[in-house]
Design a protein around this motif. Sequence first.
Motif, PDB file in Angstrom:
ATOM      1  N   VAL A  88       0.725  -1.219   0.099  1.00  0.00           N
ATOM      2  CA  VAL A  88       0.020   0.172  -0.106  1.00  0.00           C
ATOM      3  C   VAL A  88       0.972   1.363   0.078  1.00  0.00           C
ATOM      4  O   VAL A  88       0.494   2.253  -0.724  1.00  0.00           O
ATOM      5  CB  VAL A  88      -0.813   0.098   1.204  1.00  0.00           C
ATOM      6  CG1 VAL A  88      -1.565   1.122   1.391  1.00  0.00           C
ATOM      7  CG2 VAL A  88      -1.749  -1.419   1.012  1.00  0.00           C
ATOM      8  N   VAL A  89       2.013   1.242   0.748  1.00  0.00           N
ATOM      9  CA  VAL A  89       2.900   2.395   0.829  1.00  0.00           C
ATOM     10  C   VAL A  89       3.553   2.434  -0.350  1.00  0.00           C
ATOM     11  O   VAL A  89       3.516   3.700  -0.929  1.00  0.00           O
ATOM     12  CB  VAL A  89       3.832   2.156   1.989  1.00  0.00           C
ATOM     13  CG1 VAL A  89       4.866   3.197   2.041  1.00  0.00           C
ATOM     14  CG2 VAL A  89       3.286   2.220   3.415  1.00  0.00           C
ATOM     15  N   ARG A 121       1.918   9.061  -6.219  1.00  0.00           N
ATOM     16  CA  ARG A 121       2.582  10.554  -5.730  1.00  0.00           C
ATOM     17  C   ARG A 121       3.696  11.081  -6.928  1.00  0.00           C
ATOM     18  O   ARG A 121       3.526  11.976  -7.511  1.00  0.00           O
ATOM     19  CB  ARG A 121       3.139  10.811  -4.470  1.00  0.00           C
ATOM     20  CG  ARG A 121       1.890  10.676  -3.628  1.00  0.00           C
ATOM     21  CD  ARG A 121       2.346  10.891  -2.158  1.00  0.00           C
ATOM     22  NE  ARG A 121       1.373  11.161  -1.111  1.00  0.00           N
ATOM     23  CZ  ARG A 121       1.577  10.857  -0.045  1.00  0.00           C
ATOM     24  NH1 ARG A 121       2.476  11.003   0.631  1.00  0.00           N
ATOM     25  NH2 ARG A 121       0.514  11.111   0.881  1.00  0.00           N
ATOM     26  N   LEU A 122       4.631   9.860  -6.951  1.00  0.00           N
ATOM     27  CA  LEU A 122       5.815  10.318  -7.964  1.00  0.00           C
ATOM     28  C   LEU A 122       5.191  10.293  -9.212  1.00  0.00           C
ATOM     29  O   LEU A 122       5.815  11.418 -10.305  1.00  0.00           O
ATOM     30  CB  LEU A 122       6.890   9.300  -7.868  1.00  0.00           C
ATOM     31  CG  LEU A 122       7.518   9.082  -6.643  1.00  0.00           C
ATOM     32  CD1 LEU A 122       8.583   8.209  -6.518  1.00  0.00           C
ATOM     33  CD2 LEU A 122       8.321  10.570  -6.413  1.00  0.00           C
ATOM     34  N   PRO A 132      13.570   5.043   1.170  1.00  0.00           N
ATOM     35  CA  PRO A 132      12.479   4.835   2.197  1.00  0.00           C
ATOM     36  C   PRO A 132      12.029   6.124   2.587  1.00  0.00           C
ATOM     37  O   PRO A 132      10.762   6.178   3.321  1.00  0.00           O
ATOM     38  CB  PRO A 132      13.540   3.905   3.259  1.00  0.00           C
ATOM     39  CG  PRO A 132      14.414   3.218   2.678  1.00  0.00           C
ATOM     40  CD  PRO A 132      14.780   4.273   1.400  1.00  0.00           C
ATOM     41  N   ALA A 133      12.663   7.175   2.646  1.00  0.00           N
ATOM     42  CA  ALA A 133      12.158   8.440   3.316  1.00  0.00           C
ATOM     43  C   ALA A 133      10.982   9.030   2.449  1.00  0.00           C
ATOM     44  O   ALA A 133      10.329   9.850   3.050  1.00  0.00           O
ATOM     45  CB  ALA A 133      13.363   9.434   3.228  1.00  0.00           C
ATOM     46  N   ALA A 134      10.943   8.459   1.309  1.00  0.00           N
ATOM     47  CA  ALA A 134       9.971   8.917   0.301  1.00  0.00           C
ATOM     48  C   ALA A 134       8.383   8.661   0.984  1.00  0.00           C
ATOM     49  O   ALA A 134       7.466   9.308   0.977  1.00  0.00           O
ATOM     50  CB  ALA A 134      10.107   8.450  -0.933  1.00  0.00           C
ATOM     51  N   SER A 135       8.364   7.660   1.884  1.00  0.00           N
ATOM     52  CA  SER A 135       7.188   7.145   2.177  1.00  0.00           C
ATOM     53  C   SER A 135       6.751   7.947   3.405  1.00  0.00           C
ATOM     54  O   SER A 135       5.363   8.118   3.564  1.00  0.00           O
ATOM     55  CB  SER A 135       7.357   5.765   2.691  1.00  0.00           C
ATOM     56  OG  SER A 135       8.204   5.766   3.859  1.00  0.00           O
ATOM     57  N   GLU A 136       7.632   8.711   3.923  1.00  0.00           N
ATOM     58  CA  GLU A 136       7.030   9.777   4.891  1.00  0.00           C
ATOM     59  C   GLU A 136       6.930  11.101   4.305  1.00  0.00           C
ATOM     60  O   GLU A 136       6.277  11.906   5.186  1.00  0.00           O
ATOM     61  CB  GLU A 136       8.163   9.697   6.240  1.00  0.00           C
ATOM     62  CG  GLU A 136       8.351   8.294   6.859  1.00  0.00           C
ATOM     63  CD  GLU A 136       7.294   8.042   7.531  1.00  0.00           C
ATOM     64  OE1 GLU A 136       6.641   8.650   8.091  1.00  0.00           O
ATOM     65  OE2 GLU A 136       7.063   6.563   7.467  1.00  0.00           O
ATOM     66  N   LYS A 163       7.305  16.814  -4.718  1.00  0.00           N
ATOM     67  CA  LYS A 163       7.714  17.855  -5.893  1.00  0.00           C
ATOM     68  C   LYS A 163       8.630  18.915  -5.801  1.00  0.00           C
ATOM     69  O   LYS A 163       9.315  19.037  -6.745  1.00  0.00           O
ATOM     70  CB  LYS A 163       6.085  18.818  -5.973  1.00  0.00           C
ATOM     71  CG  LYS A 163       5.845  19.461  -7.013  1.00  0.00           C
ATOM     72  CD  LYS A 163       4.672  20.038  -7.148  1.00  0.00           C
ATOM     73  CE  LYS A 163       4.317  21.190  -8.200  1.00  0.00           C
ATOM     74  NZ  LYS A 163       4.652  20.747  -9.528  1.00  0.00           N
ATOM     75  N   GLU A 164       8.994  19.216  -4.575  1.00  0.00           N
ATOM     76  CA  GLU A 164       9.977  20.460  -4.440  1.00  0.00           C
ATOM     77  C   GLU A 164      11.286  19.528  -4.931  1.00  0.00           C
ATOM     78  O   GLU A 164      12.319  20.142  -5.638  1.00  0.00           O
ATOM     79  CB  GLU A 164       9.941  20.828  -3.235  1.00  0.00           C
ATOM     80  CG  GLU A 164       9.183  22.142  -2.743  1.00  0.00           C
ATOM     81  CD  GLU A 164       8.927  22.373  -1.428  1.00  0.00           C
ATOM     82  OE1 GLU A 164       9.848  21.869  -0.557  1.00  0.00           O
ATOM     83  OE2 GLU A 164       7.762  23.284  -1.232  1.00  0.00           O
ATOM     84  N   GLU A 165      11.405  18.259  -4.263  1.00  0.00           N
ATOM     85  CA  GLU A 165      12.901  17.799  -4.681  1.00  0.00           C
ATOM     86  C   GLU A 165      12.876  17.230  -6.172  1.00  0.00           C
ATOM     87  O   GLU A 165      13.800  17.530  -6.632  1.00  0.00           O
ATOM     88  CB  GLU A 165      13.050  16.467  -3.813  1.00  0.00           C
ATOM     89  CG  GLU A 165      14.239  15.631  -4.200  1.00  0.00           C
ATOM     90  CD  GLU A 165      14.890  15.115  -2.761  1.00  0.00           C
ATOM     91  OE1 GLU A 165      15.809  14.221  -3.129  1.00  0.00           O
ATOM     92  OE2 GLU A 165      14.583  15.081  -1.607  1.00  0.00           O
ATOM     93  N   PHE A 166      11.860  17.038  -6.714  1.00  0.00           N
ATOM     94  CA  PHE A 166      11.672  16.580  -8.086  1.00  0.00           C
ATOM     95  C   PHE A 166      12.133  17.857  -9.023  1.00  0.00           C
ATOM     96  O   PHE A 166      13.117  18.061  -9.995  1.00  0.00           O
ATOM     97  CB  PHE A 166      10.589  15.945  -8.689  1.00  0.00           C
ATOM     98  CG  PHE A 166      10.810  15.616  -9.868  1.00  0.00           C
ATOM     99  CD1 PHE A 166      11.224  14.419 -10.178  1.00  0.00           C
ATOM    100  CD2 PHE A 166      10.238  16.174 -11.024  1.00  0.00           C
ATOM    101  CE1 PHE A 166      11.621  13.760 -11.658  1.00  0.00           C
ATOM    102  CE2 PHE A 166      10.226  15.510 -12.274  1.00  0.00           C
ATOM    103  CZ  PHE A 166      10.985  14.623 -12.677  1.00  0.00           C
ATOM    104  N   GLU A 167      11.545  19.067  -8.713  1.00  0.00           N
ATOM    105  CA  GLU A 167      11.967  20.380  -9.444  1.00  0.00           C
ATOM    106  C   GLU A 167      13.541  20.499  -9.112  1.00  0.00           C
ATOM    107  O   GLU A 167      14.190  20.984 -10.080  1.00  0.00           O
ATOM    108  CB  GLU A 167      10.824  21.209  -9.161  1.00  0.00           C
ATOM    109  CG  GLU A 167       9.678  20.945  -9.661  1.00  0.00           C
ATOM    110  CD  GLU A 167       8.363  22.029  -9.311  1.00  0.00           C
ATOM    111  OE1 GLU A 167       8.707  22.875  -8.045  1.00  0.00           O
ATOM    112  OE2 GLU A 167       7.268  21.976  -9.571  1.00  0.00           O
ATOM    113  N   ARG A 168      13.852  20.306  -8.164  1.00  0.00           N
ATOM    114  CA  ARG A 168      15.470  20.656  -7.591  1.00  0.00           C
ATOM    115  C   ARG A 168      16.059  19.780  -8.514  1.00  0.00           C
ATOM    116  O   ARG A 168      17.146  20.184  -9.226  1.00  0.00           O
ATOM    117  CB  ARG A 168      15.600  20.363  -5.966  1.00  0.00           C
ATOM    118  CG  ARG A 168      17.183  20.846  -5.876  1.00  0.00           C
ATOM    119  CD  ARG A 168      17.170  20.496  -4.252  1.00  0.00           C
ATOM    120  NE  ARG A 168      16.023  21.125  -3.236  1.00  0.00           N
ATOM    121  CZ  ARG A 168      15.176  20.168  -2.790  1.00  0.00           C
ATOM    122  NH1 ARG A 168      15.774  18.819  -2.402  1.00  0.00           N
ATOM    123  NH2 ARG A 168      14.274  20.792  -1.976  1.00  0.00           N
ATOM    124  N   ALA A 169      15.736  18.444  -8.585  1.00  0.00           N
ATOM    125  CA  ALA A 169      16.524  17.435  -9.460  1.00  0.00           C
ATOM    126  C   ALA A 169      16.622  17.962 -11.021  1.00  0.00           C
ATOM    127  O   ALA A 169      17.480  17.888 -11.621  1.00  0.00           O
ATOM    128  CB  ALA A 169      15.980  16.039  -9.298  1.00  0.00           C
TER     129      ALA A 169
END
Length: 114
Positions: A56-57, A64-65, A88-92, A99-105
């Motif tokens: 589920v997670v 979301r991604l 693993p941090a993506a689950s939290e 979105k902010e991290e993807f735009e930074r990437a």
Amino acid sequence: MSRGRRTRLTDSPEFERVYRQGRVYRGKLFSVHAFPNGLGHPRLGLSVSKRVGGAVVRNTVRRRLREVFHTSVGEGHGGMDFVISARPAASEASFQDLKEEFERALRRLEAGGV
């Protein structure tokens, strides 16, 4: 941008090509590999392992991604393949954090850094 099969990476050789030949951004929530595809439209591949959480997670993180990708990637990334490997941090993380991290990437990958 359409969200059908043409926007997805599904074959193992396609993933391998992006991993081996593409540029990479490594963040705390996920890493993003990018490589030109010559197709004129962006495609997305997702890798969300069991370390991220239960089914589920993992499915929530994938949804979301996928949405982050579709809302962030515009015409400027027309001929690119992207592979996002969730940590693993993506689950939290909240949708906004992802979105902010993807735009930074995207900014880092465009600048040719990393």
